[in-house]
Structure formats: C-alpha cells, structure tokens
Design a protein around this motif. Sequence first.
Motif, PDB file in Angstrom:
ATOM      1  N   VAL A  96       0.848  -1.198   0.000  1.00 53.15           N
ATOM      2  CA  VAL A  96       0.000   0.000   0.000  1.00 53.15           C
ATOM      3  C   VAL A  96       0.883   1.248   0.000  1.00 53.15           C
ATOM      4  CG1 VAL A  96      -1.760   1.252   1.323  1.00 53.15           C
ATOM      5  CG2 VAL A  96      -1.906  -1.211   1.092  1.00 53.15           C
ATOM      6  N   ALA A  97       2.128   1.113   0.394  1.00 52.39           N
ATOM      7  CA  ALA A  97       3.061   2.245   0.367  1.00 52.39           C
ATOM      8  C   ALA A  97       3.319   2.729  -1.047  1.00 52.39           C
ATOM      9  CB  ALA A  97       4.370   1.855   1.040  1.00 52.39           C
ATOM     10  N   ILE A  98       2.896   1.967  -2.046  1.00 49.25           N
ATOM     11  CA  ILE A  98       3.038   2.402  -3.438  1.00 49.25           C
ATOM     12  C   ILE A  98       2.110   3.578  -3.728  1.00 49.25           C
ATOM     13  CG2 ILE A  98       2.713   1.656  -5.839  1.00 49.25           C
ATOM     14  CD1 ILE A  98       3.549  -1.140  -4.958  1.00 49.25           C
ATOM     15  N   ILE A  99       0.992   3.678  -3.011  1.00 48.35           N
ATOM     16  CA  ILE A  99       0.014   4.741  -3.272  1.00 48.35           C
ATOM     17  C   ILE A  99       0.629   6.129  -3.121  1.00 48.35           C
ATOM     18  CG2 ILE A  99      -2.183   5.754  -2.528  1.00 48.35           C
ATOM     19  CD1 ILE A  99      -3.103   2.865  -1.935  1.00 48.35           C
ATOM     20  N   PRO A 100       1.326   6.447  -2.021  1.00 52.11           N
ATOM     21  CA  PRO A 100       1.960   7.776  -1.958  1.00 52.11           C
ATOM     22  C   PRO A 100       3.015   7.981  -3.038  1.00 52.11           C
ATOM     23  CG  PRO A 100       1.933   6.759   0.201  1.00 52.11           C
ATOM     24  CD  PRO A 100       1.467   5.728  -0.765  1.00 52.11           C
ATOM     25  N   PHE A 103      -5.933   9.737 -14.837  1.00 56.02           N
ATOM     26  CA  PHE A 103      -5.450   8.798 -15.855  1.00 56.02           C
ATOM     27  C   PHE A 103      -3.991   8.437 -15.603  1.00 56.02           C
ATOM     28  CE2 PHE A 103      -3.345   8.080 -19.966  1.00 56.02           C
ATOM     29  CZ  PHE A 103      -3.998   6.920 -20.339  1.00 56.02           C
ATOM     30  N   VAL A 104      -3.181   9.433 -15.254  1.00 59.59           N
ATOM     31  CA  VAL A 104      -1.762   9.181 -14.968  1.00 59.59           C
ATOM     32  C   VAL A 104      -1.630   8.283 -13.734  1.00 59.59           C
ATOM     33  CG1 VAL A 104       0.423  10.273 -14.303  1.00 59.59           C
ATOM     34  CG2 VAL A 104      -0.995  11.306 -16.077  1.00 59.59           C
ATOM     35  N   ALA A 105      -2.469   8.513 -12.723  1.00 65.52           N
ATOM     36  CA  ALA A 105      -2.419   7.697 -11.506  1.00 65.52           C
ATOM     37  C   ALA A 105      -2.760   6.240 -11.808  1.00 65.52           C
ATOM     38  CB  ALA A 105      -3.369   8.260 -10.455  1.00 65.52           C
ATOM     39  N   VAL A 106      -3.803   6.018 -12.607  1.00 57.85           N
ATOM     40  CA  VAL A 106      -4.175   4.643 -12.944  1.00 57.85           C
ATOM     41  C   VAL A 106      -3.088   3.984 -13.792  1.00 57.85           C
ATOM     42  CG1 VAL A 106      -5.850   3.234 -14.209  1.00 57.85           C
ATOM     43  CG2 VAL A 106      -6.648   5.044 -12.697  1.00 57.85           C
ATOM     44  N   LEU A 125      -0.992   0.658 -12.743  1.00 54.78           N
ATOM     45  CA  LEU A 125      -0.878  -0.532 -13.584  1.00 54.78           C
ATOM     46  C   LEU A 125       0.580  -0.896 -13.830  1.00 54.78           C
ATOM     47  CD1 LEU A 125      -3.698   0.167 -16.170  1.00 54.78           C
ATOM     48  CD2 LEU A 125      -3.633  -1.691 -14.503  1.00 54.78           C
ATOM     49  N   LEU A 126       1.390   0.097 -14.147  1.00 51.05           N
ATOM     50  CA  LEU A 126       2.808  -0.179 -14.411  1.00 51.05           C
ATOM     51  C   LEU A 126       3.516  -0.721 -13.179  1.00 51.05           C
ATOM     52  CD1 LEU A 126       3.727   2.894 -16.632  1.00 51.05           C
ATOM     53  CD2 LEU A 126       3.518   0.510 -17.336  1.00 51.05           C
ATOM     54  N   PHE A 127       3.279  -0.091 -12.018  1.00 52.44           N
ATOM     55  CA  PHE A 127       3.914  -0.565 -10.789  1.00 52.44           C
ATOM     56  C   PHE A 127       3.493  -1.995 -10.468  1.00 52.44           C
ATOM     57  CE2 PHE A 127       4.646   3.950  -9.444  1.00 52.44           C
ATOM     58  CZ  PHE A 127       6.010   3.826  -9.271  1.00 52.44           C
ATOM     59  N   SER A 128       2.205  -2.266 -10.579  1.00 50.76           N
ATOM     60  CA  SER A 128       1.738  -3.590 -10.161  1.00 50.76           C
ATOM     61  C   SER A 128       2.160  -4.682 -11.139  1.00 50.76           C
ATOM     62  CB  SER A 128       0.222  -3.591 -10.003  1.00 50.76           C
ATOM     63  OG  SER A 128      -0.404  -3.391 -11.254  1.00 50.76           O
ATOM     64  N   ILE A 129       2.184  -4.387 -12.414  1.00 51.94           N
ATOM     65  CA  ILE A 129       2.567  -5.410 -13.393  1.00 51.94           C
ATOM     66  C   ILE A 129       4.058  -5.710 -13.309  1.00 51.94           C
ATOM     67  CG2 ILE A 129       2.797  -5.881 -15.866  1.00 51.94           C
ATOM     68  CD1 ILE A 129       0.083  -4.449 -16.224  1.00 51.94           C
ATOM     69  N   ALA A 134      -4.946   6.020  -5.303  1.00 54.34           N
ATOM     70  CA  ALA A 134      -4.087   7.207  -5.325  1.00 54.34           C
ATOM     71  C   ALA A 134      -4.841   8.408  -5.890  1.00 54.34           C
ATOM     72  CB  ALA A 134      -2.839   6.938  -6.165  1.00 54.34           C
ATOM     73  N   SER A 135      -5.634   8.183  -6.906  1.00 48.52           N
ATOM     74  CA  SER A 135      -6.412   9.257  -7.515  1.00 48.52           C
ATOM     75  C   SER A 135      -7.429   9.816  -6.524  1.00 48.52           C
ATOM     76  CB  SER A 135      -7.124   8.730  -8.758  1.00 48.52           C
ATOM     77  OG  SER A 135      -7.969   9.697  -9.298  1.00 48.52           O
ATOM     78  N   GLY A 136      -8.123   8.934  -5.823  1.00 48.79           N
ATOM     79  CA  GLY A 136      -9.104   9.371  -4.829  1.00 48.79           C
ATOM     80  C   GLY A 136      -8.453  10.058  -3.651  1.00 48.79           C
ATOM     81  N   LEU A 137      -7.335   9.556  -3.206  1.00 49.62           N
ATOM     82  CA  LEU A 137      -6.622  10.173  -2.094  1.00 49.62           C
ATOM     83  C   LEU A 137      -6.136  11.556  -2.476  1.00 49.62           C
ATOM     84  CD1 LEU A 137      -5.464   9.810   0.771  1.00 49.62           C
ATOM     85  CD2 LEU A 137      -3.427   8.861  -0.276  1.00 49.62           C
ATOM     86  N   TYR A 138      -5.631  11.679  -3.709  1.00 49.29           N
ATOM     87  CA  TYR A 138      -5.139  12.971  -4.178  1.00 49.29           C
ATOM     88  C   TYR A 138      -6.279  13.974  -4.271  1.00 49.29           C
ATOM     89  CZ  TYR A 138      -3.186  16.585  -7.116  1.00 49.29           C
ATOM     90  OH  TYR A 138      -2.799  17.792  -7.602  1.00 49.29           O
TER      91      TYR A 138
END
Length: 83
Positions: free
Chosen positions: A7-11, A32-35, A39-43, A64-68
């Motif tokens: 979950v630390a990937i979100i920040p 769009f950039v956040a999604v 995707l790139l990080f998780s894949i 991340a988008s919602g948090l931002y």
Amino acid sequence: MFALYDVAIIPLIIGVVEVFKRGGVPAKYSSFVAVACGLLFSIFYLPGSIKEGIIIGLMLGLSASGLYSGSKNIIEKKNNGGD
C-alpha cells in the motif's frame, strides 16, 4: 500476491502524478496518470500473473487518484474558509 506494505506504493504514485503535473500535464489528466502508474507498478513490481497485476494496479491507481483529489478538496475548503 498483494501484501499490506505494498500500500506504500500509493503515496509513490501520488508523487509521480505531481511530477507529471509540474512537467506540464494538465491536472484533469491526473487520474489517468495515476491509474497508468498503478498498472505499471503492479505489473512490473509485484509478483503474480498479469490478471492480478491489472486488478491490483487499478486498485492502486484509483486509490491514489481518490486520495489525491480528496486531500486537494479538503485543502481547498480550508483555504476558502469552509468548515
């Protein structure tokens, strides 16, 4: 699969989105950039199949988008004298 410490990937995604925005990408494309970053990080970072990576990437990017946007709205309300 997905561990709690991932979950630390979100920040990190939020930081990457901010870098893109300061680089000239319009703020309306930040979700769009956040999604895409999620995707790139998780894949490429998280172990597992591509299907799992896509689902987790969407979850990370949308979180991340919602948090931002949520934190941005709170800051704007405080600056505008809102409750």
